[in-house]
Design a protein around this motif. Sequence first.
Motif, PDB file in Angstrom:
ATOM      1  N   LYS A  52       0.509   7.655  14.535  1.00  0.00           N
ATOM      2  CA  LYS A  52       0.165   8.517  13.388  1.00  0.00           C
ATOM      3  C   LYS A  52       0.975   9.818  13.352  1.00  0.00           C
ATOM      4  O   LYS A  52       1.423  10.229  12.306  1.00  0.00           O
TER       5      LYS A  52
ATOM      6  N   PHE B  54       3.397   4.206  13.197  1.00  0.00           N
ATOM      7  CA  PHE B  54       2.231   3.735  12.433  1.00  0.00           C
ATOM      8  C   PHE B  54       1.013   3.638  13.341  1.00  0.00           C
ATOM      9  O   PHE B  54      -0.110   3.747  12.892  1.00  0.00           O
TER      10      PHE B  54
ATOM     11  N   ASN C 220      -1.983   7.462   4.868  1.00  0.00           N
ATOM     12  CA  ASN C 220      -2.103   6.547   3.734  1.00  0.00           C
ATOM     13  C   ASN C 220      -2.640   7.325   2.539  1.00  0.00           C
ATOM     14  O   ASN C 220      -2.906   8.531   2.622  1.00  0.00           O
ATOM     15  N   GLU C 221      -2.803   6.629   1.431  1.00  0.00           N
ATOM     16  CA  GLU C 221      -3.097   7.317   0.170  1.00  0.00           C
ATOM     17  C   GLU C 221      -4.425   8.086   0.269  1.00  0.00           C
ATOM     18  O   GLU C 221      -4.540   9.209  -0.184  1.00  0.00           O
TER      19      GLU C 221
ATOM     20  N   TYR D  61       4.290   0.244   1.355  1.00  0.00           N
ATOM     21  CA  TYR D  61       4.451  -0.364   2.669  1.00  0.00           C
ATOM     22  C   TYR D  61       3.557  -1.595   2.773  1.00  0.00           C
ATOM     23  O   TYR D  61       2.426  -1.601   2.297  1.00  0.00           O
TER      24      TYR D  61
ATOM     25  N   ILE E 133       2.407  10.010   9.543  1.00  0.00           N
ATOM     26  CA  ILE E 133       2.251   9.000   8.482  1.00  0.00           C
ATOM     27  C   ILE E 133       0.803   9.031   8.026  1.00  0.00           C
ATOM     28  O   ILE E 133      -0.113   8.990   8.857  1.00  0.00           O
TER      29      ILE E 133
ATOM     30  N   LYS F  42       0.851  -1.184   0.000  1.00  0.00           N
ATOM     31  CA  LYS F  42       0.000   0.000   0.000  1.00  0.00           C
ATOM     32  C   LYS F  42       0.886   1.233   0.000  1.00  0.00           C
ATOM     33  O   LYS F  42       1.974   1.237   0.549  1.00  0.00           O
TER      34      LYS F  42
ATOM     35  N   TYR G 224       1.998   4.732   1.202  1.00  0.00           N
ATOM     36  CA  TYR G 224       1.923   5.578   2.397  1.00  0.00           C
ATOM     37  C   TYR G 224       2.801   6.797   2.168  1.00  0.00           C
ATOM     38  O   TYR G 224       3.684   6.770   1.307  1.00  0.00           O
TER      39      TYR G 224
END
Length: 2042
Positions: free
Chosen positions: A1925, A1922, A1955-1956, A1836, A1953, A1768, A1770
């Motif tokens: 965050k 992770f 995600n998309e 990731y 961090i 995925k 990130y």
Amino acid sequence: MLRVAVESAAGLPKKKLSSPDPITSVVFKDEKKKTKSINNEVNPVWNETLEFDLKGVPLDSSSYIDVLVKDYETIGKDKLIGSAKVSLKDLASSQVKSFPVKNLALVDENGKNIDGTISMTIGYEPPAGAMTNPQDQLDGSMGGNTAGDEEGNVTDGGLPGAGTSPGDPGQKLRSRTRKRHNLANKPQDFQIRVRVIEGRQLAGNNIKPVVKVHVCGDTHRTRIRKGNNPYFDEMFFFNVNMLPSELFDEVISFRVYNSSSFRSDCLMGEFKLDIGYIYDEPAHCIMKKWVLLSDPDDSSSGAKGYIKVSMFVVGTGDEAPVERKEQDDDKDDVESNLLLPAGIALRWVTLKLKVFRAEDVPQMDDSITQTLKAAFGGQENKKNLVDPFVEAWFAGKKLCTQIIEKNANPEWNQQLNLQVKFPSMCERIKLTVFDWDRLTGNDAIGTTYLDLSKIASSGGEVEEDYPGDEYSANKGETGESEMGFLPTFGPCYICLYGSQREFSGLPDPYDDLNLGKGEGAAYRGRILVELSTQLDGKADKSVEEISSDDILVVQKYQRRRKYCLCAVFHSATMIQEPGEPIQFEVSIGNYGNKMDQTCKPLASTTQYSCAVFDGNNYYYLPWGDTKPVISITSFWEDISHRLDSLNIILHISNRLQTNLNMLKYAVLSKATDARLVEIWLKLINQLMEDISSFKIPDLEGKPNLTALDIQIKKLRDSAFESIMEGAKHLFEEATDVHKCLSIIESWLDKLMQLAEEPQNSMPDVIIWMLRGEKRIAYTRIPAYQVLYSSYCEQACGQYCGKTQTVFMQYPMDNKNGLKIPVQIRVNMWLGLATEEKKFNHYAEGMFNVFAELYENQAQVLGKWGTTGLLNRSKFSDVTGKVKLKQEYFMPPVGWEWEGDWRVDPEKTLLTEADAGHTEFVDEVYENETRFPGGEWKPAAEPYTDVNGEKAQGPTEIQCPPGWNWEDNWTFDGNRAVDEKGWEYGVTIPPDDKPKSWVAAEKMYHVHRRRRMIRPRKRIPGVKTATDKKDIGDGEGWEYSSLIGWKFHRQQRSSDTFRRRRWRRKMAPADRVGASAIFKLEGALGIDVESKGDEKGTKAETSVQQFGANRPTVSCTFDQPNAYHLRVYVYQARNLSALDNDSFSDPYVHVSFLHHSQTTETIQGTLNPTWDQTLIFKNVEIYGDPQSLAQNPPRVAMEIFDRDQVGKDEMLGRSTCVPLVKLTPGMDGSPKLLWEPVMHKNAPAGEVLVAAELILKTKGNDTELPLAPSKRGEKLYMVPQGVRPVVQLTAIEVLAWGLRNMKTYQLAPVTSPSLVVECGGERVLTAVIKNMKKCPNFQGNVLLLKVLLPKEEMYAPPIVLKVIDHRPFGRKPVVGQCTISSLEEFRCDPYATVAEVAMSSKVSLMSAGPRDLHVNIDDGRQQLLEAQEKETVDWWSKFYASVGQSEKCRPYLDKGYDTLEVYDHELESVKEFMGLTDFCKTFKLQRGKKESDDDDPAVVGEFKGSFKVYPLPDDPGVAPPPRQFRELPESVSQECLVRIYVVQAIDLQPKDNNGKCDPYIKMSLGRNTVDDRDNYVPYTLNPVLGRMFEMTCFLPQDKDLKIAVYDFDLLSRDEKVGETVIDLENRFLSHFGSYCGLPQTYCISGTNQWRDQLKPSQILEHHARWKGLSPPRSEDNGNTLSFGGRLYCLSDFEANKEIHEHLGPPSERIALHVLRTQGLVPEHVETRTLYSSFQPTLPQGKLQMWVDIFPKSLGPPGPPFDISPRKAKKYFLRAIVWNTSDVVLDETSITGENMSDVYVKGWMPGMEEDKQKTDVHYRSLDGDGNFNWRFVFGFEYLPAEQLCLVSKKEHFWNLDKSEFRIPPKLIVQIWDNDKFSLDDYLGAIELDLHHLINPSKTSEKCNLNMVPDGTTHLKSGQFKSLFEQKSVRGWWPCFMEKDGKRELGGKVEMTLEIVNEKEADERPSGKGRDEPNMNPKLDPPKRPETSFFWFSSPCKTCKFIVWRKFKWLFIGLVVLVLVLLFLGILLYSLPNYISMKIVKPFN
């Protein structure tokens, strides 16, 4: 930590002018620390503590500190006052934590005392987790056992110069030798796998480390990484083919280099480890251990960092352990997981080998120079033609002594010092004596080995009780471990053996024997050596002279005593072919060697005799009642104390072995428990009695005692004690005989180990067989086996004074004993001369001694006389070569003549051609001649023999007495002759007879002949001429046609030479009894006076006569005893196939002494049953029947394969001991036993035989047992009582089919049938019509009714033969298989009616297709599934099943299925019986050609099974029900096969980069699938996730081959390995292996049901197969009754989560019940890949599974989707807010310290995406303001917590490589320079999973936040970004300077961090670019002073110029204004003045 508290000094010397200013430095491992200086003081007091960081390395015993006291100088170098050295040995051994050093004397640089002293205290804290090193304990000073030391300390073994033996390595040594025993010592394939995982705390700044791994000459390197904690995770494979012993000495080295630095200093650290160390670890592997890197050149420097590695050694048949790849929990604890450096456990020792002297070294050089010398009148001396030196070789080091020229008894007196690490991996010191040659290579004289395991002991031998059994003996105190001792040996002679001693200038064919390869055939001298071990300290020289004291000491070890050896030869039989006469020579050392001239001649040879035919097959020497005797005296050291103990131990172990064999036999033959217990009790009692009664002799006062003797005695005593304890323990507590067997065997092994005597200086007795003068065969008998001892009867040798049977052997026999030269029975006695009288008790028969010589005559012109003798003397020895006279002989001292010389013909040399034969053919040739074309007339000599010599005509030849003519004279027509028997030839001068003959007459033939023959037969019971003693020449002459060996009694016309033997008897003068023969030393004295020879001195002549006139000794027996022998040859099994049709035609030659008989031949079998009794009616044996009964001669059997054409081939040889009955009525019939058959020293089957030898009383045959019943005319069968008891037995054969048949004679096998044979019965199947279409047999079940023995051990094997039916009626056997054990097929026929061989799956074939309806109601369901697919996939199930829960979070919570992951093949799972429950697969083989040494080739497979059960004897009783019924149809089925390939593990690399580009290729029948497009680049552990569907027809396409290939763009793709699955077995098995059962019945979701049948249908068929009533479900399917039990659904699903995918309850409960029936569950199997390139080594593993669905049952459910997970996307957003405390690196023009700061950041693995902030110029206080955002996008894998990086490694690479790297962020602070390189100020590496908690304020931020190797952080100090965050705070950046960390600045950041999806919702730009939001970054508020001078000139003026030079500027302006004013004034003044002058008032 090491602390040195420097207290004070006293008495320092004064300087000339003043007192010194003392300062103390302490140096430890190149680290120097100083105290303060004290001014003007001679007794300074410092009281300062200096601390040394040990960097995790514990002290070792060699550690020390240097203390230097200097005079402090402000300018210049401090001057040394005095120094001292303090050893830290006591601290290292952890005896004390600290110790005071008071008043330590100081010395100056020349080592002189300065009268000053110093005092201090030293303290030590060992590093956490450091082992204290056992060898660092004080050597020898610690007596007793400390409580905490469970090893028990190894105290001094009382050896000269030996300290303690390292206890711990001793343990290691012990375990390692144990593991290696099972490896054959031949070169074999090994694979060493090394995985480099990561590095930690590597030294240096901004480094780029790379690891190089070097193994066995190959080097592999990792990729280059950056940073001090690099992550590599790379696997390397090293394949070698070498001897295990060599491999274990090889070293693995890890070297870490810094790739960015210059080559000279780029090595950062290394670590080395022996491969043997890894092999001895459990599972031959070291998993995930940290290793400590150190500087190879500087042993004292500390740690250079750590790397984490795994290492495996995989040998033939080893399984490579599976390494779990999950995240490590022990991630930060380096100390506890550290592998000790290889050097720690070992220590240097010096093996001191003293080589004193040698003796009896044979001649090695040509005697040309000596002969020349002799020619010029010098002395010829052949004895010393040798230039010896000794070479010692150990662990790759070799040392040589000096060369001593021309000396056969050299004295070197040198000491060789071998420096080795101990305990060593090498087991043996090799000592070779060489002969130095000036020109050619040195020749080896002999080689011997000192085996360290026999001359040293780790102390473990005794304690290592019997592992793994309950009855291990209770250990005593730990004191047992004090048994250990270091290598020690001698002083003692070691004997050398090798090729024959006789020198010849030609190359020696047996030269390899001298290099220690193979068993030496002759004695080649002895060397006197001594070995001792010195622990510490290096020897100055590797070779040094031995001091004269030591040479004197060793004198007493050379005292000799006289030994007497007597050997009586009773028989020499089984000679293969007659030929020249045979003689035996016995020697011990050089004594008795008749060709050697250094010892006195002795009666060491037997008389020559000619071999006689035994009437059947072999020849023997006809000694009759006169047995030859040899007697030898020799001189050796007295080592009786060693050999006595050896013989006592051998006596005990032989008795134990005999009892153990009885016990094993009883277990095999299934004896009753009572009988077993009886044998077992006898064994234990006898063992305890033996050990307690036979004590090993004490060593007190014994001569020749060495240190090793004392140690071995200790070792033996304690071993006896422990065996005794164990025996008592077993006696009291044992319950199970089978378990005891292994314990008793371990005792036997231990006794055999103790029964080895390394210091055996007495050479072996060697017996040679000579034919004529040539040495043919030999045997070596260790002297201790025949040695007499006065200590006790058990201390005598096993064969002392007893007759033993010996098979002699050819030296260096490359045929490995295919033929036996001769079998002898010899009785030997060896003892001290002082005890020779004892020999009289042992001697049997009457001893006679004779002197003998031969009188020779020749016939010249019809007269006999001495004139034509040519070079012969009138009187000579038997060879005719040595001249003798009767007058020469004088009896030896102590003997006198008895009687006078008389003629006494020698019987054994005169053999007639018909001797020993019962049938004989007389032959004579009739000759005729003619002129070409004329008439044939009789020739000049009408009758000749085959060679053309004149012979008697047919009419003159008489029939000898005792024989009868069988027929008249006829011509022999069975040759190449015409119909009248003539053959024709042409005479070519100068010959008078033709050389060659032809059968057809031609005109030019002038000569013809024919062979006339007449057979005759011996009349039984009538004496023949040979038997009558008085026939022959009255004067005792024997005649010969030529001077040679062949003599006969009757004179013939062709004879030209005759001789006769004269003998004179001697008798002992003073003593009575056999021992008198030991006085026969020397030749019979020669009176040389009468014979002065002008050529040389008298002494010389006597040397020439040397030994020719040795006396002959013989032993006569009065009367032979007659015996009756019966040999019962019942059957053989598993013989080798020598014929091309895969079989042999075996028969047996049975030989007993000089009789032999042959069995009948059984055609075409490898398992013949002869069932034959061979009766030897009258066997005459001399000697006492009682001693014969104790030690009877063996019956020898040689099995041959009868060939129609050519010579019969040998199949093997076996022996058996007959049961002796001294009274015919004795009870007990012999038991048939399986005796092993040996062929070329390898097992070649077994033969079932027994024999009994019955003493006949005078002429009374009636008492003998009745003759057995006959088969045919002549063959006796094995009688009842001996033959096995048989029972009528049924063998049911399920012949299913044939598979994979290879071609036979280039044609395919098309119509085969099968023959099954067992116990003489055979049955045939029908012929398979078409192999291609259906290779199964029609009518599968066959029945054989056989009489089989009731005892399993006698059962014959089942033999399968496949016959192909070919055109023209040919039926060759194309393959065969022998099934030797029927045990596994036996069954009770009435047990289960249900054992119906019917597969649940196959039985459904008739059921017709049924559809499976899965109803999916609406679209809502599909939507749910789509959402679920996001979070739950098949991989979730897989990871949940292997326990990687972090990769499958939501899956487990939902309560879904898991599957079984087997870490091996499904066939290896025990419960499923290899899936061969329906039918087994038997490999078919073909016969073996003589030429290939390989195993017979596999030529196909037979699928089938057997059931064996007894039938009732009464024919009226109904037979039991048949076993194989209701079989599935054996027709071809079309099936759909789904192959799921999950992933591959640890593949063999095929590319140069150490990686692979794997893809799958599979074939099934004719279909192949090539998945080349989907190859996975650059990996050894590819996740494949592929599913393939194929169709096939079973059984033709049963083999599914799955191969992994390596993709190559340009070259051919290489196969990595393949695995083969037998689909037919899976399809037919009752375990349902065609499709595994899931845990739940789901009709939707990821676990949707995929079988064609519902669970209820499968359960129904399962019930039918088991013979149970069908299952009934009640209560809407919530309960189910099956097999007499009631099941409830609620019981099965009590704690389970019920989800929406489950099917109806009735099916669910059916599935739950099915899962209790032991069927195959849903699974993934791990299959090992093999390749033809290394067939025995695994090439990697493949995780996969297969489903098989027959198409006739309808379509299966949907397949699983197992495609791999995608990474995925990130984003890491790092906002750099500020920096502070940055090092100010520059100085501005104006002199201020400042830095132009910027921050750089990147994620490792994504270096091309480095990002920088803008520059904060001119930071004057180390602060910087940035407000700058880094955005790093990365792929990731949340499940694996790793980043997936794809990039091309080099621009020329085709594909991107994928790396998995832990997510980290590296942040660096730099100083910007425009015109030079930027300066690096500091960095920090942040692991995003273990993120260091930042501090809230800049002040609290320091270096202690960052862990180094010495501090352990608590887990609370780490957080995962992770999970969190986002985080904000300050982190320190640091750099290394001189090995220390220095703060380079602090940086304040926010890390986040996203995600998309979140990134799309909350976008952010890099830096301060748009979209500048989340959060919005304002430009930094930097002080106005921050700017770049070049781009902001105004600011430069304002802040740089104005600030500093403000007043200067103002002053300048004022000055300019003033000047301007003045200038203007001056300028305008004149004008003004003149104006005023002109117009003053204007």
